[in-house]
Design an enzyme around this catalytic site. Structure first.
Site, PDB file in Angstrom:
ATOM      1  N   ALA A  10       0.846  -1.229  -0.142  1.00  8.02           N
ATOM      2  CA  ALA A  10       0.019  -0.161  -0.125  1.00  8.02           C
ATOM      3  C   ALA A  10       0.806   1.308  -0.007  1.00  8.02           C
ATOM      4  O   ALA A  10       1.185   1.967  -1.048  1.00  8.02           O
ATOM      5  CB  ALA A  10      -0.983  -0.149   1.202  1.00  8.02           C
ATOM      6  N   CYS A  42      -7.930  -5.142   2.140  1.00  8.10           N
ATOM      7  CA  CYS A  42      -9.149  -4.732   2.872  1.00  8.10           C
ATOM      8  C   CYS A  42     -10.127  -5.392   2.439  1.00  8.10           C
ATOM      9  O   CYS A  42     -11.753  -5.686   2.724  1.00  8.10           O
ATOM     10  CB  CYS A  42      -9.416  -3.336   2.860  1.00  8.10           C
ATOM     11  SG  CYS A  42      -7.980  -2.373   3.464  1.00  8.10           S
ATOM     12  N   GLU A 183     -13.445 -13.289  22.610  1.00  3.34           N
ATOM     13  CA  GLU A 183     -12.954 -11.745  22.937  1.00  3.34           C
ATOM     14  C   GLU A 183     -12.435 -11.818  24.164  1.00  3.34           C
ATOM     15  O   GLU A 183     -13.247 -12.086  25.018  1.00  3.34           O
ATOM     16  CB  GLU A 183     -13.709 -10.612  22.392  1.00  3.34           C
ATOM     17  CG  GLU A 183     -13.392  -9.117  23.084  1.00  3.34           C
ATOM     18  CD  GLU A 183     -12.090  -8.835  22.515  1.00  3.34           C
ATOM     19  OE1 GLU A 183     -11.893  -8.888  21.188  1.00  3.34           O
ATOM     20  OE2 GLU A 183     -11.210  -8.489  23.456  1.00  3.34           O
ATOM     21  N   ILE A 284      15.674   8.154   6.163  1.00  3.84           N
ATOM     22  CA  ILE A 284      14.909   6.904   6.121  1.00  3.84           C
ATOM     23  C   ILE A 284      13.543   7.552   6.537  1.00  3.84           C
ATOM     24  O   ILE A 284      13.240   8.063   7.471  1.00  3.84           O
ATOM     25  CB  ILE A 284      15.298   5.909   7.036  1.00  3.84           C
ATOM     26  CG1 ILE A 284      16.927   5.482   6.640  1.00  3.84           C
ATOM     27  CG2 ILE A 284      14.375   4.555   6.771  1.00  3.84           C
ATOM     28  CD1 ILE A 284      17.414   4.238   7.317  1.00  3.84           C
ATOM     29  N   ALA A 286       9.576   6.422   6.775  1.00  2.00           N
ATOM     30  CA  ALA A 286       8.601   5.264   7.133  1.00  2.00           C
ATOM     31  C   ALA A 286       6.911   5.621   6.977  1.00  2.00           C
ATOM     32  O   ALA A 286       6.501   6.721   7.325  1.00  2.00           O
ATOM     33  CB  ALA A 286       8.795   4.469   8.161  1.00  2.00           C
ATOM     34  N   GLY A 288       2.641   3.926   6.375  1.00  2.69           N
ATOM     35  CA  GLY A 288       1.657   3.036   6.192  1.00  2.69           C
ATOM     36  C   GLY A 288       1.691   2.028   7.812  1.00  2.69           C
ATOM     37  O   GLY A 288       1.917   2.543   8.805  1.00  2.69           O
ATOM     38  N   TYR A 432     -29.950  18.000   2.383  1.00  3.49           N
ATOM     39  CA  TYR A 432     -31.200  17.445   2.589  1.00  3.49           C
ATOM     40  C   TYR A 432     -31.981  17.155   1.508  1.00  3.49           C
ATOM     41  O   TYR A 432     -32.395  18.193   0.646  1.00  3.49           O
ATOM     42  CB  TYR A 432     -31.981  18.222   3.879  1.00  3.49           C
ATOM     43  CG  TYR A 432     -33.337  17.786   3.824  1.00  3.49           C
ATOM     44  CD1 TYR A 432     -33.568  16.493   4.145  1.00  3.49           C
ATOM     45  CD2 TYR A 432     -34.535  18.699   3.536  1.00  3.49           C
ATOM     46  CE1 TYR A 432     -34.995  16.099   4.169  1.00  3.49           C
ATOM     47  CE2 TYR A 432     -35.816  18.468   3.637  1.00  3.49           C
ATOM     48  CZ  TYR A 432     -36.089  16.960   4.124  1.00  3.49           C
ATOM     49  OH  TYR A 432     -37.324  16.514   3.994  1.00  3.49           O
TER      50      TYR A 432
END
Lengths: 560, 560
Positions: A10, A42, A183, A284, A286, A288, A432
């Site tokens: 990505a 995704c 969970e 460098i 970075a 994502g 609306y």
């Protein structure tokens, strides 16, 4: 200018594409250890659910995103199945290994971009190596899971009730699997939603046949004696039979290379970057899933890996590499997900988080049609809106239900970005027409109710507070202000319930003692609020109404 | 406290309901000259279209909003079929007439609220009194129109191509009527959208069989000799046969009472109010369609009658009457409408309006999927985003197309409220999941492109500009950068078109002269933009790309 990018899914390709558009001459190379590039991670739950039929859709559809595509269409070089072994900051090289040939070589960079992504967390427990245990990392995994379902796998345990857990759970239900979600925390989606909203979500899952096991971590996966998963056992000894187990406990940033190179790692254990997305080594960058972000409301570092953020990162990194100074301001904690027919989402802070930060929080829960109820297909979305009492600043919003709440999440995410207060949302000139909203849009209705509370015009009782009162032997009156027929058909089950329809209240109020607390309720809270106002007008100073009333009531065991 | 409210449809009942909640003791009376109260005026096109089947739905559905409903459920008194004849400011009374009995009487007020609404404008022209000529004011009119269609009326002329014209036109097409729209201005929806967006809308209407007649006002309605409408004739002599004629030329505020009472009327000819919605008499408030609003971006007074605004007004008026000082900040010019399968909308300023105010305007047109293209059902929405070059401030947005552009209008309306610049929209943490958006949301893609233009990275040619160039004999190259097969299947029809696919550009660029202007195009503009970048990198300093490319091209006569 040589730019080397580690990661081809990505943020990596996005950085490369933007770089190419900014500089026709830069030497841009992307390396990716997997054999798949720029895939639609995704989309995997939708593929499992068979909403996406064709595997290639995950890889770019008609135009597969392979090395040739990037070379000819986007103008940069990609080496797939090529792993970065080591960053050599002193020589500004990266040692890479061609996973097909085993050959290693050093690639030079002027600027290096780490877009190494994240990986599903695999807990240390017995049985994770068994057949039928899956994590959902790339399309190969999605394909394996879909194939297993197609071959008859029907008992699925999803370990983890977060975002990915919910999305995959929806896919399994839809495919007719007997599905259990485990969970470890006391509520589903614990970082995204507050208890009562998570409970509404759980009720919906249960209504679809899902079993939900909460409050204890999965401790081991048991086998069938032939190397296949057969069951999951929780730490407190509950056991779920399953021929497929999905590990959806969350993802962890891939930071090994950065750590080994001595780059700074942040408090979230993701790579630390400044607002230009530079690591502690200015050459460098970075972006994502491997980096941490700043939460724009709290200034805290958060780990919020999302494809949308990764794409924004890519642009920002490319701009900065090319000297176009560009900041990434951070995230608002927005996350949305579809769970069968429900549209769910969150933005900003949860009530729990806001309280932990010391805010004097005021909240409201309002079920409301997403568009005009006289247009067929209009559905309720249940909105929780959270604000700071002192400043009236909007702090967060959560939505669940069939109605289009996600659209309202976008409005609140936008308002939050600009530090809006509650009136700011009520004042918006939103679009609306009856097919799109109600004359007072659902989110503006929420904002109006919240303002009423802040101004002392409305006095709400949250479902959680009422549950505690129902569990106690406190004296109070629970006043059902619906019509008698509605009341007879069912409502809250408690000896303290009394029914006086709102339109009879002015005639019958003397049936109610002046000194007792009265909590009114109806279907969505409108009549209950009117009843509160009527009662207060009559001197009942302890009258309050149940937030969101029966439509938003999360505890079915209290209903008859 | 006696509050008298003239008008029982939107702002009136809303004011009354809010007043009652704020004050249990106030004497609140609403008078309404019609026999219908609080009806769903905005739902009428949907009723004609038969999306709403049941007439009662327009009146409140299961609970009809009649005087009894308001008395028992909302706690205030409504007299319908009661007309206000005169405001007597000296005695603080209003002379009203019961239209059933003819009886008149004076009603006293401490505070008076004018919520007299607006009425469809009926132009002075021959034939407006004929059978079959309708305006769409209340449900009775909707019912008459629907009945006429049910009885076989099939040739409809809609006079007026504005918001109501578009909505009713959609209804007639859907009902199978042979439909013509007449708009006196050179484009449809002239105050809502710029030329190219309006033209896309027109193309869509034409594709559905609608005939569009523009650029000359309707001048007379001809009869069939039996008192029925038979045709409409424009001032420039064009003639449309029609057995039904809808007058949808716009609405005018009902200000007769206010004018006669000597209240100030604003530049828009609606009632002037301050930000507390007080008229020039501090004891008289006004809200809804009869007042003018302030545009929050320009500070100008605008007449923007909408049900959503009327409801906001009601709350503000009630709060102020009850001493809770409350301002209505104004409107952003948002309007949305559904036209068959198309979702259309606007917010902020049009390009035309922004230019007239002296802004150095920069715009972009981007077609983009509303959600991830690999999810079945994703559709394009075509977005025009408008900003000020100097400050990068977002000025406006327009959307047309099948995709959900209206959601993006809400985001821009929210951003505009807070004075967002273009980067502010690009930075938003909007909800992303494949079922709701793309990883870079459509509106954020728009904002990215607009930033590219402002920064001089992208150079667009608008469809209007290209059309002018095509009409000239200017020398330039129109470079189709799609694949040869795509190009052969059709594109812009012009001898200056040349095809070099974007991926061959680096090999074949020497086919192009360095000194000529080159305008690239593709399907949605992505490859065209890449091609522009490639060409500029090769020294083609006059390369630009066609905004929105073929998908957004509004002039079908230039296509083959």
């Amino acid at each position: 200018m040589k730019v080397l990018i580690i990661g081809g899914v990505a943020a990596g390709p996005k950085t490369a594409a933007r770089l190419r558009r900014l500089d026709p001459d830069a030497e841009i190379t992307v390396i990716e250890r997997q054999d798949l590039l720029s895939y639609a991670g995704c989309g995997m739950p939708y593929y499992i659910e068979d909403i996406i039929k064709d595997y290639d859709q995950l890889l770019g559809g008609a135009t597969i995103r392979d090395a040739e595509y990037f070379e000819t269409q986007k103008g940069f070089t990609v080496h797939d199945q090529t792993e970065a072994l080591k960053i050599n900051r002193d020589t500004k090289t990266v040692t890479v290994k061609d996973l097909r040939t085993g050959e290693t070589r050093d690639l030079h960079y002027d600027k290096l971009v780490l877009a190494t992504g994240s990986s599903p967390f695999v807990p240390r427990m017995e049985g994770t190596e068994l057949n039928g245990v899956h994590r959902l990392y790339n399309p190969h995994h999605a394909e394996a899971i879909k194939t297993a379902i197609n071959l008859g796998c029907r008992k699925v345990a999803v370990v983890g009730g977060g975002l990915i857990g919910m999305e995959t759970c929806g896919a399994f239900i839809s495919r007719g699997c007997n599905t259990t979600v485990l969970e470890m925390m006391p509520t589903l989606v614990p970082n995204l939603m507050d208890e009562e909203m998570a409970q509404l979500l759980e009720n919906y899952l249960v209504s679809k046949g899902v079993k939900v096991i909460k409050g204890s971590p999965a401790a081991k996966i048991l086998d069938d004696g032939k190397g296949n998963a057969a069951a999951v056992e929780t730490a407190d000894g509950r056991r779920v039979e399953a021929d497929m187990v999905i590990l959806a406990i969350g993802v962890r940033p891939n930071t090994e290379l950065a750590v080994e190179a001595g780059l700074e790692i942040g408090p979230t254990r993701a790579i630390a970057v400044n607002e230009y997305l530079q690591t502690s080594d200015p050459d460098i960058y970075a972006g994502g899933d491997c980096v941490e972000c700043t939460h724009i409301m709290t200034g805290e570092k958060v780990f919020a890996p999302l494809g949308s953020t990764a794409n924004k990162h890519g642009r920002v990194i490319a701009d900065n590499i090319m000297g176009k100074e560009m900041k990434f301001p951070g995230v608002s904690g927005t996350a949305v997900f579809k769970l069968l027919d429900w549209n769910c989402g969150t933005t900003g802070l949860t009530e729990k988080k806001a309280r932990s930060l010391g805010y004097d929080v005021v909240t409201t829960i309002t079920p409301r049609c997403d568009y005009s109820s006289y247009i067929p297909g209009a559905k309720h979305t249940i909105i929780k809106l959270i604000a700071d009492r002192a400043t009236c600043k909007v702090l967060g919003c959560q939505v669940v239900g069939e109605g289009d709440g996600v659209k309202r999440i976008d409005v609140v995410a936008t308002a939050i970005k600009f530090g809006s207060n509650v009136k700011g949302i009520a004042d918006l000139d939103l679009g609306y027409a009856p097919a799109y909203s109600t004359a007072i849009d659902a989110i503006q209705h929420s904002a109006n109710v919240l303002r009423n509370k802040i101004q002392g015009i409305a006095h709400g009782v949250s479902p959680i507070e009422l549950k505690a009162k129902l569990d106690s032997d406190e004296e109070f009156i629970l006043l059902d202000v619906r019509g008698k027929d509605e009341c007879d058909a069912g409502g809250l089950k408690d000896p303290r319930v009394k029914n006086i329809p709102v339109n009879e209240l002015k005639l019958r109020y003397n049936e109610l003692p002046l000194d007792k607390e009265i909590i009114t309720y109806c279907v969505i809270g409108v009549r209950a609020y009117i009843a509160e106002r009527v009662l207060r007008g009559l001197g009942y100073e302890k009258a309050r109404y149940l937030d969101g009333s029966l439509t938003s009531w999360p505890y079915p065991e209290y209903l008859n």
